[in-house]
Design a protein around this motif. Structure first.
Motif, PDB file in Angstrom:
ATOM      1  N   GLY A   1      86.014 -16.463  -4.667  1.00 19.53           N
ATOM      2  CA  GLY A   1      85.218 -15.462  -3.954  1.00 19.53           C
ATOM      3  C   GLY A   1      85.945 -14.119  -3.953  1.00 19.53           C
ATOM      4  N   LEU A   2      85.328 -13.121  -4.572  1.00 21.90           N
ATOM      5  CA  LEU A   2      85.975 -11.807  -4.711  1.00 21.90           C
ATOM      6  C   LEU A   2      85.572 -10.877  -3.574  1.00 21.90           C
ATOM      7  CD1 LEU A   2      87.550  -9.691  -6.469  1.00 21.90           C
ATOM      8  CD2 LEU A   2      85.351  -9.170  -7.550  1.00 21.90           C
ATOM      9  N   MET A   3      86.580 -10.315  -2.901  1.00 13.07           N
ATOM     10  CA  MET A   3      86.321  -9.287  -1.870  1.00 13.07           C
ATOM     11  C   MET A   3      87.004  -8.004  -2.300  1.00 13.07           C
ATOM     12  SD  MET A   3      87.229 -10.933   1.733  1.00 13.07           S
ATOM     13  CE  MET A   3      87.503 -12.654   1.659  1.00 13.07           C
ATOM     14  N   GLU A   4      86.223  -6.951  -2.422  1.00 14.32           N
ATOM     15  CA  GLU A   4      86.779  -5.642  -2.796  1.00 14.32           C
ATOM     16  C   GLU A   4      87.067  -4.908  -1.494  1.00 14.32           C
ATOM     17  OE1 GLU A   4      84.099  -5.773  -6.846  1.00 14.32           O
ATOM     18  OE2 GLU A   4      83.226  -5.269  -4.913  1.00 14.32           O
ATOM     19  N   ILE A   5      88.298  -5.070  -0.989  1.00 15.28           N
ATOM     20  CA  ILE A   5      88.555  -4.730   0.418  1.00 15.28           C
ATOM     21  C   ILE A   5      88.797  -3.238   0.657  1.00 15.28           C
ATOM     22  CG2 ILE A   5      89.352  -7.072   0.979  1.00 15.28           C
ATOM     23  CD1 ILE A   5      92.227  -6.008   1.054  1.00 15.28           C
ATOM     24  N   SER A   6      89.073  -2.488  -0.389  1.00 10.92           N
ATOM     25  CA  SER A   6      89.233  -1.034  -0.221  1.00 10.92           C
ATOM     26  C   SER A   6      89.060  -0.362  -1.575  1.00 10.92           C
ATOM     27  CB  SER A   6      90.627  -0.716   0.327  1.00 10.92           C
ATOM     28  OG  SER A   6      90.943   0.646   0.101  1.00 10.92           O
ATOM     29  N   ASN A   7      88.430   0.807  -1.575  1.00  8.13           N
ATOM     30  CA  ASN A   7      88.335   1.554  -2.841  1.00  8.13           C
ATOM     31  C   ASN A   7      89.178   2.828  -2.796  1.00  8.13           C
ATOM     32  OD1 ASN A   7      86.804   3.270  -1.288  1.00  8.13           O
ATOM     33  ND2 ASN A   7      85.012   3.282  -2.623  1.00  8.13           N
ATOM     34  N   PHE A   8      90.047   2.963  -1.759  1.00  5.54           N
ATOM     35  CA  PHE A   8      91.015   4.061  -1.787  1.00  5.54           C
ATOM     36  C   PHE A   8      92.029   3.760  -2.875  1.00  5.54           C
ATOM     37  CE2 PHE A   8      89.440   4.626   2.515  1.00  5.54           C
ATOM     38  CZ  PHE A   8      89.434   6.008   2.663  1.00  5.54           C
ATOM     39  N   CYS A   9      92.495   4.785  -3.577  1.00  2.58           N
ATOM     40  CA  CYS A   9      93.516   4.571  -4.597  1.00  2.58           C
ATOM     41  C   CYS A   9      94.323   5.846  -4.800  1.00  2.58           C
ATOM     42  CB  CYS A   9      92.882   4.128  -5.919  1.00  2.58           C
ATOM     43  SG  CYS A   9      94.145   3.567  -7.081  1.00  2.58           S
ATOM     44  N   VAL A  10      95.636   5.684  -4.905  1.00  2.00           N
ATOM     45  CA  VAL A  10      96.490   6.853  -5.131  1.00  2.00           C
ATOM     46  C   VAL A  10      96.678   7.132  -6.621  1.00  2.00           C
ATOM     47  CG1 VAL A  10      97.813   6.528  -3.003  1.00  2.00           C
ATOM     48  CG2 VAL A  10      98.630   5.473  -5.120  1.00  2.00           C
ATOM     49  N   ARG A  11      96.206   6.247  -7.469  1.00  2.00           N
ATOM     50  CA  ARG A  11      96.489   6.330  -8.899  1.00  2.00           C
ATOM     51  C   ARG A  11      95.504   7.224  -9.655  1.00  2.00           C
ATOM     52  NH1 ARG A  11     101.184   4.266 -11.249  1.00  2.00           N
ATOM     53  NH2 ARG A  11     102.014   2.838  -9.726  1.00  2.00           N
TER      54      ARG A  11
ATOM     55  N   ARG B   1      87.441   1.235   3.565  1.00  2.00           N
ATOM     56  CA  ARG B   1      88.459   0.173   3.693  1.00  2.00           C
ATOM     57  C   ARG B   1      87.879  -0.842   4.676  1.00  2.00           C
ATOM     58  NH1 ARG B   1      92.592   3.194   5.583  1.00  2.00           N
ATOM     59  NH2 ARG B   1      93.178   3.800   3.477  1.00  2.00           N
ATOM     60  N   MET B   2      87.784  -2.095   4.287  1.00  2.00           N
ATOM     61  CA  MET B   2      87.167  -3.084   5.174  1.00  2.00           C
ATOM     62  C   MET B   2      88.079  -3.382   6.360  1.00  2.00           C
ATOM     63  SD  MET B   2      85.419  -5.707   2.408  1.00  2.00           S
ATOM     64  CE  MET B   2      85.071  -7.015   3.555  1.00  2.00           C
ATOM     65  N   ALA B   3      87.443  -3.660   7.499  1.00  2.00           N
ATOM     66  CA  ALA B   3      88.199  -4.005   8.708  1.00  2.00           C
ATOM     67  C   ALA B   3      88.585  -5.482   8.663  1.00  2.00           C
ATOM     68  CB  ALA B   3      87.335  -3.735   9.937  1.00  2.00           C
ATOM     69  N   GLU B   4      89.602  -5.820   9.433  1.00  2.00           N
ATOM     70  CA  GLU B   4      90.101  -7.199   9.449  1.00  2.00           C
ATOM     71  C   GLU B   4      88.974  -8.200   9.733  1.00  2.00           C
ATOM     72  OE1 GLU B   4      93.651  -7.732  11.783  1.00  2.00           O
ATOM     73  OE2 GLU B   4      93.139  -9.814  12.214  1.00  2.00           O
TER      74      GLU B   4
ATOM     75  N   VAL C   1      84.817 -18.440 -12.581  1.00  2.00           N
ATOM     76  CA  VAL C   1      83.973 -17.264 -12.321  1.00  2.00           C
ATOM     77  C   VAL C   1      84.315 -16.742 -10.929  1.00  2.00           C
ATOM     78  CG1 VAL C   1      82.025 -17.820 -13.843  1.00  2.00           C
ATOM     79  CG2 VAL C   1      82.041 -18.698 -11.511  1.00  2.00           C
ATOM     80  N   MET C   2      84.008 -15.478 -10.702  1.00  2.00           N
ATOM     81  CA  MET C   2      84.394 -14.848  -9.442  1.00  2.00           C
ATOM     82  C   MET C   2      83.169 -14.244  -8.743  1.00  2.00           C
ATOM     83  SD  MET C   2      87.954 -13.276 -10.906  1.00  2.00           S
ATOM     84  CE  MET C   2      88.487 -12.397  -9.494  1.00  2.00           C
ATOM     85  N   PRO C   3      82.385 -15.097  -8.060  1.00  2.06           N
ATOM     86  CA  PRO C   3      81.232 -14.552  -7.352  1.00  2.06           C
ATOM     87  C   PRO C   3      81.666 -13.545  -6.287  1.00  2.06           C
ATOM     88  CG  PRO C   3      81.601 -16.870  -6.774  1.00  2.06           C
ATOM     89  CD  PRO C   3      82.522 -16.547  -7.901  1.00  2.06           C
ATOM     90  N   ASN C   4      80.859 -12.509  -6.125  1.00  4.42           N
ATOM     91  CA  ASN C   4      81.257 -11.403  -5.251  1.00  4.42           C
ATOM     92  C   ASN C   4      80.886 -11.696  -3.799  1.00  4.42           C
ATOM     93  OD1 ASN C   4      81.847  -8.871  -4.191  1.00  4.42           O
ATOM     94  ND2 ASN C   4      81.300  -7.877  -6.121  1.00  4.42           N
ATOM     95  N   LEU C   5      81.882 -11.542  -2.915  1.00  2.00           N
ATOM     96  CA  LEU C   5      81.672 -11.736  -1.469  1.00  2.00           C
ATOM     97  C   LEU C   5      81.641 -10.394  -0.726  1.00  2.00           C
ATOM     98  CD1 LEU C   5      84.216 -14.578  -0.555  1.00  2.00           C
ATOM     99  CD2 LEU C   5      81.736 -14.716  -0.270  1.00  2.00           C
TER     100      LEU C   5
ATOM    101  N   GLU D   1      76.917  -3.353   1.597  1.00  2.00           N
ATOM    102  CA  GLU D   1      77.036  -1.910   1.866  1.00  2.00           C
ATOM    103  C   GLU D   1      78.188  -1.260   1.093  1.00  2.00           C
ATOM    104  OE1 GLU D   1      78.349  -3.665   5.847  1.00  2.00           O
ATOM    105  OE2 GLU D   1      78.742  -1.513   6.108  1.00  2.00           O
ATOM    106  N   TYR D   2      79.186  -2.068   0.671  1.00  2.00           N
ATOM    107  CA  TYR D   2      80.343  -1.490  -0.020  1.00  2.00           C
ATOM    108  C   TYR D   2      80.291  -1.642  -1.544  1.00  2.00           C
ATOM    109  CZ  TYR D   2      82.380  -1.765   4.669  1.00  2.00           C
ATOM    110  OH  TYR D   2      82.620  -1.647   6.012  1.00  2.00           O
ATOM    111  N   ARG D   3      79.459  -2.562  -2.000  1.00  2.00           N
ATOM    112  CA  ARG D   3      79.560  -2.938  -3.425  1.00  2.00           C
ATOM    113  C   ARG D   3      79.415  -1.771  -4.387  1.00  2.00           C
ATOM    114  NH1 ARG D   3      77.169  -8.875  -4.707  1.00  2.00           N
ATOM    115  NH2 ARG D   3      78.031  -9.821  -2.846  1.00  2.00           N
TER     116      ARG D   3
END
Ligand code: SAM
Ligand code: SF4
Length: 352
Positions: free
Chosen positions: A41-51, A69-72, A291-295, A299-301
């Motif tokens: 199960g894939l969680m994209e927990i933040s899309n901030f990036c310094v790179r 950035r997702m909350a706990e 396979v990595m189904p998206n979790l 609202e963030y995807r």
């Protein structure tokens, strides 16, 4: 397999020979990792990036991205959902986001490990040894970090270092291994400037690194990135540029299976983005077993846009699960149960 043999497989256009490659990869996959397809199960927990990776839509210079950035508690909800869906692993992925602090992340990992039976895979970029150690200590099981390309000059051109820090992902694999993580790595296929020689060497490196997981996917141009606009790279000699195609991705998956028979190899979203109807199935029939189904909450995807038109951004987590399990069963394979740990070190290799 020698580098020259790998190169020949990469370049052949002979359909009958390719059919032989698919059959060999499928047989080696079956003998070494079995018929189960593991769901992560894939969680994209933040899309901030310094790179400033020149290939990726999340690069810091892309001001068109709305950052989150997702909350706990949101992450814990997704983890509970993963358990309810019968997944054995969650993958927590993000940009290189220093807002994800060492202790906050360690506490989150402790909660997931304490409250669920899930294996935890991290994919959070090039963090410090101190952070890797704290997260491992908290219970993280695996770390994913692609080396992207083994051609050092090309890597430097597409992956600028942070000020004062040389990016050496091979050194990081060593650190991660010492800490006891299962290691996943991989590459993009068809990066502008990537040659067949580079790609053959990448595949040899999969074998040398003795990876537990190998994730490969086509490079997909993002118009808001320098590589998406095809700037700043030197074209290789005629006929030597690797195409970023679906066909090339299957070749690399199959060869990865032959050189690393026991690795876990996912059929990636990038592959599904090129062929939504059948990409995942064909990937699973040509060496893949994960396979990595998206979790990620819906609202963030769309905000985690590493490349455009990414597959599955409109589906709910439940729809993703139904779609993936249906696809697995449609090709006569079984949905995996349990954590799906890497069999890499626990079994003898079974060649054809
Ligand atoms: N920030 C972490 C990192 O770079 O390892 C994890 C997230 S990053 C989005 C995950 C992977 O996305 C990268 O390793 C890269 O291979 C892939 N990626 C980024 N941009 C891409 C593109 N335009 N096409 C295909 N894959 C891409
Ligand atoms: Fe950031 Fe990873 Fe994208 Fe590079 S590939 S810009 S590190 S999210």
């Amino acid at each position: 397999m020698t580098r020259d043999e790998i190169r020949q497989w990469l370049k052949t256009a002979d359909e009958a020979r390719l059919e032989e490659l698919w059959l060999r990869a499928d047989e080696v996959r079956r003998r070494n990792v079995g018929d189960e397809v593991h769901l992560r199960g894939l969680m994209e927990i933040s899309n901030f990036c310094v790179r400033s990776c020149r290939y990726c839509g999340l690069r810091v210079e892309n001001t068109g991205v709305v950052r989150y950035r997702m909350a706990e508690e949101e992450i814990m909800d997704c983890a509970r959902q993963a358990v309810a869906f019968g997944y054995g692993t969650v993958v927590l992925q993000a940009g290189e986001d220093y807002g994800i602090e060492r202790d906050w992340m360690a506490e989150l990992i402790r909660r997931i490990k304490g409250e669920t039976p899930l294996a935890v895979t991290l994919s959070l970029g090039e963090r410090s040894e101190d952070e890797f150690a704290a997260w491992r200590e908290a219970g993280a099981d695996r770390y994913l970090l692609r080396f992207e390309t083994s051609n050092r000059a090309l890597y430097d051109a597409i992956h600028p270092p942070l000020a004062g820090r040389r990016s050496d992902r091979f050194a990081l694999f060593h650190t991660l291994k010492e800490l006891g993580y299962e290691i996943g790595s991989g590459i993009m296929i068809g990066i502008p400037g990537q040659t067949y020689d580079d790609l053959a060497w990448d595949i040899e490196i999969f074998q040398i690194l003795d990876l537990d997981m190998i994730g490969v996917g086509p490079f997909i141009p993002h118009p808001a990135t320098p590589l998406g606009r095809m700037r700043g790279t030197h074209a290789p000699p005629a006929g030597e540029q690797v195409p970023n195609s679906e066909a090339m991705t299957y070749r690399v998956m199959a060869l990865a299976r032959l050189v690393s028979p026991r690795a876990n190899i996912p059929a990636t979203s990038a592959l599904a983005t090129l062929n939504l109807a059948q990409g995942r199935e064909l990937g699973l029939m040509r060496g893949g077993n994960v396979v990595m189904p998206n979790l990620t909450p819906q609202e963030y995807r769309a905000m985690y846009e590493i490349y455009p038109a990414k597959a599955c951004i409109d589906e709910t987590a439940d729809q993703c699960r139904g779609c993936m399990t249906g696809r697995i069963r449609s090709i006569g394979r079984a949905v995996g149960s349990g954590r799906g740990d890497s069999p890499n070190r626990s079994r003898a290799v079974q060649s054809e």
